[in-house]
Motif scaffolding. Structure first.
Motif, short mmCIF file in Angstrom:
data_model
loop_
_atom_site.label_atom_id
_atom_site.label_comp_id
_atom_site.label_asym_id
_atom_site.label_seq_id
_atom_site.Cartn_x
_atom_site.Cartn_y
_atom_site.Cartn_z
N ASP A 272 0.93 -1.13 -0.16
CA ASP A 272 0.15 -0.13 0.07
C ASP A 272 0.71 1.46 0.31
OD1 ASP A 272 0.88 -0.31 2.57
OD2 ASP A 272 -0.75 0.27 3.54
N SER A 273 2.04 1.18 -0.03
CA SER A 273 2.89 2.31 -0.27
C SER A 273 2.68 3.21 -1.35
CB SER A 273 4.40 1.77 -0.22
OG SER A 273 5.37 2.99 -0.62
N LYS A 274 3.10 4.50 -1.13
CA LYS A 274 2.86 5.59 -2.15
C LYS A 274 3.83 5.54 -3.34
CE LYS A 274 0.51 9.07 0.73
NZ LYS A 274 0.66 10.25 1.57
N PHE A 275 4.76 4.67 -2.87
CA PHE A 275 5.94 4.12 -3.73
C PHE A 275 5.51 3.97 -5.04
CE2 PHE A 275 8.80 1.22 -5.97
CZ PHE A 275 9.97 1.50 -5.80
N TRP A 276 4.23 3.21 -5.29
CA TRP A 276 3.77 2.53 -6.55
C TRP A 276 3.16 3.44 -7.46
CZ3 TRP A 276 6.22 -1.69 -6.74
CH2 TRP A 276 6.75 -2.43 -5.61
N ASP A 277 2.77 4.57 -6.73
CA ASP A 277 2.20 5.63 -7.83
C ASP A 277 3.13 6.50 -8.42
OD1 ASP A 277 0.34 7.38 -8.82
OD2 ASP A 277 -0.77 7.78 -7.10
N ASN A 278 3.31 6.54 -9.63
CA ASN A 278 4.46 7.17 -10.15
C ASN A 278 4.37 8.80 -9.93
OD1 ASN A 278 6.04 5.16 -11.01
ND2 ASN A 278 5.94 5.39 -13.06
N LYS A 279 3.21 9.07 -9.95
CA LYS A 279 2.95 10.64 -9.69
C LYS A 279 3.68 11.17 -8.57
CE LYS A 279 -1.80 11.44 -8.15
NZ LYS A 279 -2.56 10.07 -8.36
N ASN A 280 3.85 10.38 -7.51
CA ASN A 280 4.54 10.77 -6.34
C ASN A 280 6.08 11.07 -6.73
OD1 ASN A 280 2.32 10.56 -4.65
ND2 ASN A 280 2.49 8.42 -4.54
N LEU A 281 6.62 10.81 -7.90
CA LEU A 281 8.12 10.89 -8.11
C LEU A 281 8.16 12.49 -8.00
CD1 LEU A 281 8.44 8.64 -11.30
CD2 LEU A 281 9.59 8.24 -9.20
N LEU A 282 7.04 13.25 -8.29
CA LEU A 282 7.45 14.65 -8.49
C LEU A 282 6.77 15.14 -7.12
CD1 LEU A 282 6.31 15.70 -12.20
CD2 LEU A 282 8.70 15.37 -11.10
N ASP A 283 6.24 14.45 -6.25
CA ASP A 283 5.77 15.12 -5.05
C ASP A 283 6.92 15.97 -4.29
OD1 ASP A 283 3.14 14.78 -3.14
OD2 ASP A 283 5.07 14.88 -1.81
N PRO A 284 6.67 17.16 -3.75
CA PRO A 284 7.67 17.97 -2.96
C PRO A 284 8.20 17.34 -1.72
CG PRO A 284 5.45 19.24 -3.30
CD PRO A 284 5.30 18.09 -3.99
N ASN A 285 7.15 16.63 -1.13
CA ASN A 285 7.56 16.04 0.12
C ASN A 285 8.30 14.84 0.25
OD1 ASN A 285 6.53 18.25 1.61
ND2 ASN A 285 4.46 17.69 1.04
N ILE A 286 7.60 13.93 -0.66
CA ILE A 286 8.16 12.55 -0.76
C ILE A 286 8.94 12.08 -2.31
CG2 ILE A 286 6.60 11.64 0.93
CD1 ILE A 286 4.70 10.66 -1.19
N GLY A 289 12.90 14.94 -5.49
CA GLY A 289 13.47 16.12 -5.11
C GLY A 289 13.55 16.52 -3.80
N ASN A 290 13.14 15.70 -3.04
CA ASN A 290 13.27 15.82 -1.55
C ASN A 290 14.31 14.89 -0.97
OD1 ASN A 290 12.68 15.78 1.34
ND2 ASN A 290 10.94 17.20 0.94
N PRO A 291 15.21 15.40 -0.10
CA PRO A 291 16.22 14.42 0.62
C PRO A 291 15.74 13.33 1.44
CG PRO A 291 16.83 16.89 1.01
CD PRO A 291 15.45 16.71 0.44
N ASN A 292 14.17 13.57 2.03
CA ASN A 292 13.30 12.60 2.53
C ASN A 292 12.63 11.79 1.52
OD1 ASN A 292 14.76 13.52 4.92
ND2 ASN A 292 13.02 15.11 5.11
#
Ligand SMILES: [Zn+2]
Ligand SMILES: [Zn+2]
Length: 454
Positions: A272-286, A289-292
């Motif tokens: 159920d991780s957000k990892f599997w949704d590619n649009k999260n690649l550009l998410d400012p928090n996860i 582009g974010n060190p975390n």
């Protein structure tokens, strides 16, 4: 470059805010340049820092002047795309353009590969810039009105833009030849999509013809137009096919089940991780582009595990992907130890990678130096670091050039979320904000000028 296909239609509010900030910063950068140049006394032009500013300003002026013609060239490549190993028309157009600039031109290198050489006849570095030129199969209708006229073939990986930017850089640098030193090699590589072209060019004597000390390339990415990013070492996940072989015996079902579980248990990303949704690649928090970022420290296992059986042997194959470039080697050794100690140790024969491709590996020092120099010239807000690694990619066979010559692979943002333009490679609605051509020609012409001086 290939990534899992997806459509972004959702709320990209944060990204939009970042873009507006970026757009206003861009204006400021231009004003600063204009003010600096207005007050440049002529006698200072001999001094290196001042000359640099003037030279990079000239890059921007030349790019501005040729922008409309570059857009026409890009649209022509887009309208007449050609698949890997069939890029005859594309390569002819490239060679014609380079010859018109007066460069030394070589064609038919590793198929339809083209090389253009810009010699300044002054001592300096030898720098190579590579662009890939092939298109992809796609039967989806195009989102632009200069759509493909070659049925079933489309430029949905942005190689039409890569080719155009490389031609633009060649033209800008040729026009500034008197101010430069060293040699620039422009490599137009065919057949990137099927991983044939880089190897074919190398095997056909590319590095007998040219002798670069450094090599660079870019790929369109889904970030906003005006942004470039990359990282030292691997921007893409490492991915390898791994195979475990056993003697074929009576208890084979248990052996197969045990091995499948062994593979599947390696995965450290929850379903159920957000990892599997590619649009999260550009998410400012996860996103990347974010060190975390959540796209770090992962290891994933393709659930399609294959079993092959002969009279004597059973082999079980899985496809693994890891963020850390060395992790899969470690996993292989750990699995070997585990199998030797397992209840199937007597039947265990071998474990190996049956499929591995060279990973894009950016030289650490060159990454840092080039990112800094572009940031200094164009503003650090345009040069963003990348964290983690892009998952599920198949990388780019530019990696094979990097095995010979140290270099850097950049991602150039081409999305414009406000206009609904999303530049996700291989997605059916792939599109670019053509301003990225200007950004690419400016940033990388300036970068090459800085490298030639080293
Ligand atoms: Zn691609
Ligand atoms: Zn590509």
């Amino acid at each position: 470059m290939c990534q899992v296909q997806f459509n972004i239609e959702s709320d990209l509010c944060n990204v939009k805010q970042n873009i507006s900030k970026m757009i206003s910063n861009k204006k400021i950068v231009k004003i600063v340049f204009a003010v600096q140049l207005t007050f440049l006394p002529f006698f200072m032009l001999g001094q290196s820092k001042t000359t640099d500013i003037a030279l990079h300003k000239m890059v921007q002026q030349r790019t501005e002047l040729m922008f409309d013609s570059l857009v026409k060239i890009r649209r022509d490549f887009h309208t007449y795309p050609e698949l890997a190993e069939e890029e005859e028309g594309t390569s002819k157009k490239i060679a014609f353009y380079l010859k018109s600039l007066g460069l030394e031109v070589y064609t038919h290198i590793g198929g339809y590969g083209v090389v253009g050489i810009l010699r300044t006849n002054k001592k300096g570095k030898r720098i190579a810039w590579r662009a890939d030129i092939d298109a992809l199969e796609s039967n989806h209708s195009d989102v632009v009105n200069f759509s493909s006229k070659n049925k079933g073939v489309r430029h949905i990986c942005g190689h039409d833009v890569h080719t155009t930017i490389a031609l633009g850089i060649a033209k800008v640098l040729t026009s500034l030849k008197e101010n430069l030193r060293g040699t620039v090699y422009f490599i137009f590589q065919p057949s990137e999509e099927n991983w044939v072209g880089a190897k074919a060019m190398i095997d056909d004597g590319l590095f007998d013809l040219i002798d670069p000390e450094e090599i660079y390339a870019l790929h369109i990415g889904p970030m906003s137009e005006g942004i470039i990013t990359t990282k030292a070492r691997n921007p893409f996940a490492d991915y390898k096919g791994i195979e475990i072989t056993f003697e074929n015996t009576k208890g084979k079902k248990n052996i197969i089940d045990y091995t499948k579980a062994l593979f599947l248990n390696l995965q450290n990303v929850l379903p159920d991780s957000k990892f599997w949704d590619n649009k999260n690649l550009l998410d400012p928090n996860i996103g990347l582009g974010n060190p975390n970022t959540i796209f770090k420290d992962y290891l994933t296992v393709n659930p399609n595990i294959a079993v092959k059986e002969t009279d004597n042997e059973i082999s079980v194959r899985a496809y693994l992907s890891a963020e850390k470039e060395t992790q899969l080697e470690l996993i292989l050794n750990q699995l070997r130890m585990k199998l030797k100690k397992s209840r199937y140790s007597a039947q265990f024969l071998d474990i190996k990678f049956y499929k591995e491709t060279a990973l894009v590996l950016n030289d650490e020092q060159l990454t840092s130096e080039t990112m800094s120099s572009i940031g200094e010239i164009y503003g650090n807000e345009h040069v963003l670091p990348l964290y983690g690694a892009i998952p599920d990619g198949r990388g780019d066979d530019f990696s094979l050039f990097q095995r010979k010559i140290p270099g850097v692979y950049f991602l150039l943002g081409a999305s414009n979320f406000e206009k609904g333009i999303i530049s996700m490679p291989h997605s059916p609605n792939f599109a670019v904000d053509e301003s990225c051509i200007k950004t690419g020609v400016n940033f990388f012409s300036s970068m090459i000028i800085e490298r030639l001086k080293q």
